[in-house]
Design a protein around this motif. Structure first.
Motif, PDB file in Angstrom:
ATOM      1  N   ARG A 133       0.834  -1.282  -0.081  1.00 31.28           N
ATOM      2  CA  ARG A 133      -0.077   0.142   0.016  1.00 31.28           C
ATOM      3  C   ARG A 133       0.864   1.352  -0.115  1.00 31.28           C
ATOM      4  NH1 ARG A 133      -2.056  -4.141   2.382  1.00 31.28           N
ATOM      5  NH2 ARG A 133      -3.794  -3.575   3.597  1.00 31.28           N
ATOM      6  N   ALA A 134       0.405   2.339  -0.339  1.00 36.89           N
ATOM      7  CA  ALA A 134       0.879   3.718  -0.604  1.00 36.89           C
ATOM      8  C   ALA A 134       0.582   4.667   0.225  1.00 36.89           C
ATOM      9  CB  ALA A 134       1.262   3.982  -1.984  1.00 36.89           C
ATOM     10  N   LEU A 135       1.545   5.636   0.939  1.00 32.02           N
ATOM     11  CA  LEU A 135       1.170   6.662   1.410  1.00 32.02           C
ATOM     12  C   LEU A 135       2.006   7.995   0.931  1.00 32.02           C
ATOM     13  CD1 LEU A 135       0.910   5.422   5.093  1.00 32.02           C
ATOM     14  CD2 LEU A 135      -1.139   6.340   3.734  1.00 32.02           C
ATOM     15  N   ARG A 136       1.576   9.017   1.260  1.00 33.11           N
ATOM     16  CA  ARG A 136       2.360  10.319   0.751  1.00 33.11           C
ATOM     17  C   ARG A 136       3.537  10.463   1.622  1.00 33.11           C
ATOM     18  NH1 ARG A 136       0.800  16.671   1.615  1.00 33.11           N
ATOM     19  NH2 ARG A 136       1.380  17.368  -0.482  1.00 33.11           N
ATOM     20  N   GLY A 137       4.855  10.669   1.120  1.00 32.80           N
ATOM     21  CA  GLY A 137       5.950  10.599   1.589  1.00 32.80           C
ATOM     22  C   GLY A 137       6.250  11.856   2.565  1.00 32.80           C
ATOM     23  N   GLY A 138       5.567  11.874   3.647  1.00 35.82           N
ATOM     24  CA  GLY A 138       5.613  13.102   4.752  1.00 35.82           C
ATOM     25  C   GLY A 138       4.937  12.735   6.039  1.00 35.82           C
ATOM     26  N   ALA A 139       4.804  13.630   6.827  1.00 33.39           N
ATOM     27  CA  ALA A 139       4.212  13.156   7.979  1.00 33.39           C
ATOM     28  C   ALA A 139       2.801  13.585   8.083  1.00 33.39           C
ATOM     29  CB  ALA A 139       5.051  14.416   9.359  1.00 33.39           C
ATOM     30  N   LYS A 140       2.488  14.931   7.442  1.00 38.22           N
ATOM     31  CA  LYS A 140       1.407  15.346   7.045  1.00 38.22           C
ATOM     32  C   LYS A 140       0.435  14.446   6.500  1.00 38.22           C
ATOM     33  CE  LYS A 140      -1.085  19.087   4.677  1.00 38.22           C
ATOM     34  NZ  LYS A 140      -0.889  20.056   3.779  1.00 38.22           N
ATOM     35  N   SER A 141      -0.778  14.222   6.681  1.00 41.29           N
ATOM     36  CA  SER A 141      -1.914  13.408   6.233  1.00 41.29           C
ATOM     37  C   SER A 141      -1.496  11.874   6.706  1.00 41.29           C
ATOM     38  CB  SER A 141      -2.030  13.459   4.696  1.00 41.29           C
ATOM     39  OG  SER A 141      -0.890  12.670   4.074  1.00 41.29           O
ATOM     40  N   THR A 142      -0.161  11.421   6.753  1.00 39.22           N
ATOM     41  CA  THR A 142       0.271  10.108   6.998  1.00 39.22           C
ATOM     42  C   THR A 142      -0.065   9.703   8.516  1.00 39.22           C
ATOM     43  OG1 THR A 142       1.774  10.115   5.247  1.00 39.22           O
ATOM     44  CG2 THR A 142       2.103   8.617   7.041  1.00 39.22           C
ATOM     45  N   LEU A 196      -1.891   2.204  -8.528  1.00 41.16           N
ATOM     46  CA  LEU A 196      -2.871   1.230  -8.358  1.00 41.16           C
ATOM     47  C   LEU A 196      -3.020   0.472  -9.879  1.00 41.16           C
ATOM     48  CD1 LEU A 196      -5.806   3.253  -6.613  1.00 41.16           C
ATOM     49  CD2 LEU A 196      -4.747   1.341  -5.547  1.00 41.16           C
ATOM     50  N   ALA A 197      -2.831   1.184 -10.748  1.00 43.57           N
ATOM     51  CA  ALA A 197      -2.989   0.764 -12.317  1.00 43.57           C
ATOM     52  C   ALA A 197      -2.055  -0.508 -12.571  1.00 43.57           C
ATOM     53  CB  ALA A 197      -2.859   1.908 -13.566  1.00 43.57           C
ATOM     54  N   SER A 198      -0.887  -0.152 -12.129  1.00 44.69           N
ATOM     55  CA  SER A 198       0.328  -1.304 -12.141  1.00 44.69           C
ATOM     56  C   SER A 198       0.003  -2.452 -11.379  1.00 44.69           C
ATOM     57  CB  SER A 198       1.557  -0.495 -11.946  1.00 44.69           C
ATOM     58  OG  SER A 198       1.732  -0.403 -10.811  1.00 44.69           O
ATOM     59  N   GLY A 199      -0.828  -2.248 -10.422  1.00 43.43           N
ATOM     60  CA  GLY A 199      -1.197  -3.582  -9.515  1.00 43.43           C
ATOM     61  C   GLY A 199       0.125  -3.479  -8.358  1.00 43.43           C
ATOM     62  N   GLU A 200       1.060  -2.480  -8.604  1.00 45.14           N
ATOM     63  CA  GLU A 200       2.034  -2.447  -7.290  1.00 45.14           C
ATOM     64  C   GLU A 200       1.604  -2.417  -5.857  1.00 45.14           C
ATOM     65  OE1 GLU A 200       6.204   0.046  -6.971  1.00 45.14           O
ATOM     66  OE2 GLU A 200       5.067   0.404  -8.766  1.00 45.14           O
ATOM     67  N   VAL A 201       0.279  -1.729  -5.792  1.00 45.55           N
ATOM     68  CA  VAL A 201      -0.470  -1.529  -4.490  1.00 45.55           C
ATOM     69  C   VAL A 201      -1.769  -1.695  -4.511  1.00 45.55           C
ATOM     70  CG1 VAL A 201       1.235   0.308  -3.776  1.00 45.55           C
ATOM     71  CG2 VAL A 201      -1.000   0.928  -4.595  1.00 45.55           C
ATOM     72  N   VAL A 202      -2.192  -2.156  -3.472  1.00 48.13           N
ATOM     73  CA  VAL A 202      -3.849  -2.654  -3.583  1.00 48.13           C
ATOM     74  C   VAL A 202      -4.632  -1.658  -2.942  1.00 48.13           C
ATOM     75  CG1 VAL A 202      -3.285  -4.970  -3.293  1.00 48.13           C
ATOM     76  CG2 VAL A 202      -3.517  -3.680  -1.277  1.00 48.13           C
ATOM     77  N   MET A 203      -3.997  -0.679  -2.133  1.00 48.95           N
ATOM     78  CA  MET A 203      -4.674   0.610  -1.665  1.00 48.95           C
ATOM     79  C   MET A 203      -3.612   1.688  -1.778  1.00 48.95           C
ATOM     80  SD  MET A 203      -7.172  -0.817   1.378  1.00 48.95           S
ATOM     81  CE  MET A 203      -6.165  -2.020   2.143  1.00 48.95           C
ATOM     82  N   THR A 204      -4.231   2.935  -1.453  1.00 47.32           N
ATOM     83  CA  THR A 204      -3.254   4.080  -1.292  1.00 47.32           C
ATOM     84  C   THR A 204      -3.868   5.391  -1.018  1.00 47.32           C
ATOM     85  OG1 THR A 204      -1.859   5.448  -2.595  1.00 47.32           O
ATOM     86  CG2 THR A 204      -3.737   4.800  -3.850  1.00 47.32           C
ATOM     87  N   SER A 205      -3.281   6.088  -0.297  1.00 44.45           N
ATOM     88  CA  SER A 205      -3.986   7.483   0.038  1.00 44.45           C
ATOM     89  C   SER A 205      -3.730   8.208  -1.150  1.00 44.45           C
ATOM     90  CB  SER A 205      -3.217   8.062   1.237  1.00 44.45           C
ATOM     91  OG  SER A 205      -1.920   8.442   0.779  1.00 44.45           O
ATOM     92  N   VAL A 206      -4.884   9.218  -1.683  1.00 44.33           N
ATOM     93  CA  VAL A 206      -4.963   9.535  -2.990  1.00 44.33           C
ATOM     94  C   VAL A 206      -5.591  11.049  -2.963  1.00 44.33           C
ATOM     95  CG1 VAL A 206      -6.575   8.129  -3.589  1.00 44.33           C
ATOM     96  CG2 VAL A 206      -5.178   9.052  -5.488  1.00 44.33           C
ATOM     97  N   TYR A 207      -5.379  11.775  -3.951  1.00 46.85           N
ATOM     98  CA  TYR A 207      -6.170  12.993  -4.081  1.00 46.85           C
ATOM     99  C   TYR A 207      -7.450  12.495  -4.666  1.00 46.85           C
ATOM    100  CZ  TYR A 207      -1.712  15.806  -3.432  1.00 46.85           C
ATOM    101  OH  TYR A 207      -0.652  15.916  -2.893  1.00 46.85           O
ATOM    102  N   ASN A 208      -8.676  12.608  -4.332  1.00 48.84           N
ATOM    103  CA  ASN A 208      -9.942  12.352  -4.671  1.00 48.84           C
ATOM    104  C   ASN A 208     -10.128  12.563  -6.241  1.00 48.84           C
ATOM    105  OD1 ASN A 208     -10.836  14.766  -3.579  1.00 48.84           O
ATOM    106  ND2 ASN A 208     -12.364  14.426  -4.923  1.00 48.84           N
ATOM    107  N   GLY A 209      -9.505  13.677  -6.632  1.00 43.75           N
ATOM    108  CA  GLY A 209      -9.831  13.973  -7.938  1.00 43.75           C
ATOM    109  C   GLY A 209      -8.850  13.091  -8.951  1.00 43.75           C
ATOM    110  N   ARG A 210      -7.859  12.467  -8.434  1.00 49.26           N
ATOM    111  CA  ARG A 210      -7.096  11.688  -9.353  1.00 49.26           C
ATOM    112  C   ARG A 210      -7.856  10.463  -9.550  1.00 49.26           C
ATOM    113  NH1 ARG A 210      -2.017  14.356 -10.620  1.00 49.26           N
ATOM    114  NH2 ARG A 210      -1.965  16.187  -9.662  1.00 49.26           N
TER     115      ARG A 210
END
Length: 348
Positions: free
Chosen positions: A158-167, A219-233
């Motif tokens: 799974r993926a998260l933004r690389g920083g403290a904020k939001s994570t 997500l598209a590549s299948g590298e992660v099953v879930m991620t934090s993401v900007y909703n518009g993306r």
């Protein structure tokens, strides 16, 4: 007398040449790249250039007050209008990196939602960090950040933004903290420890992203099953790339982005014209069909199809269990917690 006139004429000519040189380059507008900026180009940049006759070039960036500082303090900045996050707006304004806005030139403060009004910036979108996933690859639908941390039920990276904020907020909600209590807990040393301990539980399965275009790609590549993401993306990937990605709004983190004019810009007059154009309800309403971010100009909602309004972060159903990112908290703690986060991320 003739000599005086010649001197005056010479000064006037030099002044005119200087002014022409100052305005010689195109208006530069800087945003976040990817599908979002493509939408802005269709809705704002190109139509504004056509309507005004002002040439516009657009660039992208990944954020950071240090970048803006270097642009302004270095002189000869190539950027004029920049889209910034809330912390960058507050810090940059305090440091004198932005022009203080003359609101009369962009429709007046009353034309905008209250949260969109700032001395140095005008709000442009409301956006969320949400949990994104691929519906084609997950048989069970995740319901919140607790599921993000459940690697038994949902195996894979799974993926998260690389920083403290939001994570850190996500980690606390993943550990059972109610969205409304996140900052109350995070404001204590124990809360910070709790967040990092929760991140420890999935560290070997974590990938960190930096640019907003990355999570849908992961997500598209299948590298992660879930991620934090900007909703518009997620919305844009589904519309433009025919993906079948899902959004979990429960526990979303929301905030506003704002347009600022960099101090020392040679194109201040043109910049104001652009801000006025981008702040009109009829223009903001045109963004919604392309990408699902909320609006900031009053009266925009009635110009958007009701079905589409339901996809925006500002919809009642989507915002009911969301958390507004606490800008004062991050202004006070961002450097300290980012230092700790970076050390944590680099360690085994």
């Amino acid at each position: 007398m003739g000599k005086t006139l010649t001197t005056a004429a010479l000064i006037a000519a030099i002044t005119a040449l200087s002014a022409t040189a100052a305005e010689a380059r195109d208006l530069s507008v800087v945003s976040w790249g990817g599908a979002f900026q493509q939408a802005q180009k269709k809705v704002y940049f190109d139509p504004f250039a056509k309507a005004s006759g002002i040439k516009v070039t657009d660039e992208s960036w990944d954020g950071g007050v240090g970048v803006l500082r270097a642009k302004v303090e270095g002189g000869n900045s190539t950027w004029d209008v920049v889209e910034v996050e809330s912390e960058e707006l507050a810090v940059g304004c305090e440091e004198g990196l932005f022009e203080r806005l003359d609101w009369a030139k962009i429709g007046g403060k009353d034309a905008y939602l209250a949260d969109a009004v700032h001395d140095c910036g005008v709000g442009t979108i409301v956006w969320d960090f949400v949990l994104g996933y691929d519906k084609d690859k997950l048989k069970t639908v995740p319901t919140g950040w607790k599921d993000f941390f459940d690697t038994k039920k949902f195996p894979g990276k799974r993926a998260l933004r690389g920083g403290a904020k939001s994570t850190l907020e996500i980690a606390l909600m993943g550990d059972g903290v109610a969205p409304k209590d996140v900052y109350k807990v995070l404001s204590t040393p124990e809360g910070v420890e709790r967040a990092f301990k929760k991140l420890d539980t999935i560290k070997k399965d974590l990938i960190f992203w930096k640019a907003g275009a990355q999570p849908p790609q992961l997500l598209a590549s299948g590298e992660v099953v879930m991620t934090s993401v900007y909703n518009g993306r997620i919305d844009a990937a589904n519309k433009n790339d025919k993906r079948n990605f899902g959004i979990v709004w429960n526990g979303a983190l929301y905030t506003l982005d704002s347009w600022v004019i960099l101090k020392g810009s040679p194109n201040v007059a043109s910049a104001y014209k652009f801000l006025a154009f981008a702040g009109k309800p009829e223009n903001q309403a045109n963004l919604a069909p392309h990408i699902a971010y909320g609006y900031t100009a009053k009266g925009t909602g009635k110009l958007i199809e009701p079905k589409r309004l339901a996809d925006l972060p500002t919809a009642d159903e989507n915002i009911k269990n969301a958390v507004m990112i606490d800008t004062p908290y991050w202004l006070e703690n961002i450097d300290r917690l980012n230092d700790r986060f970076n050390k944590w991320a680099a360690s085994n």
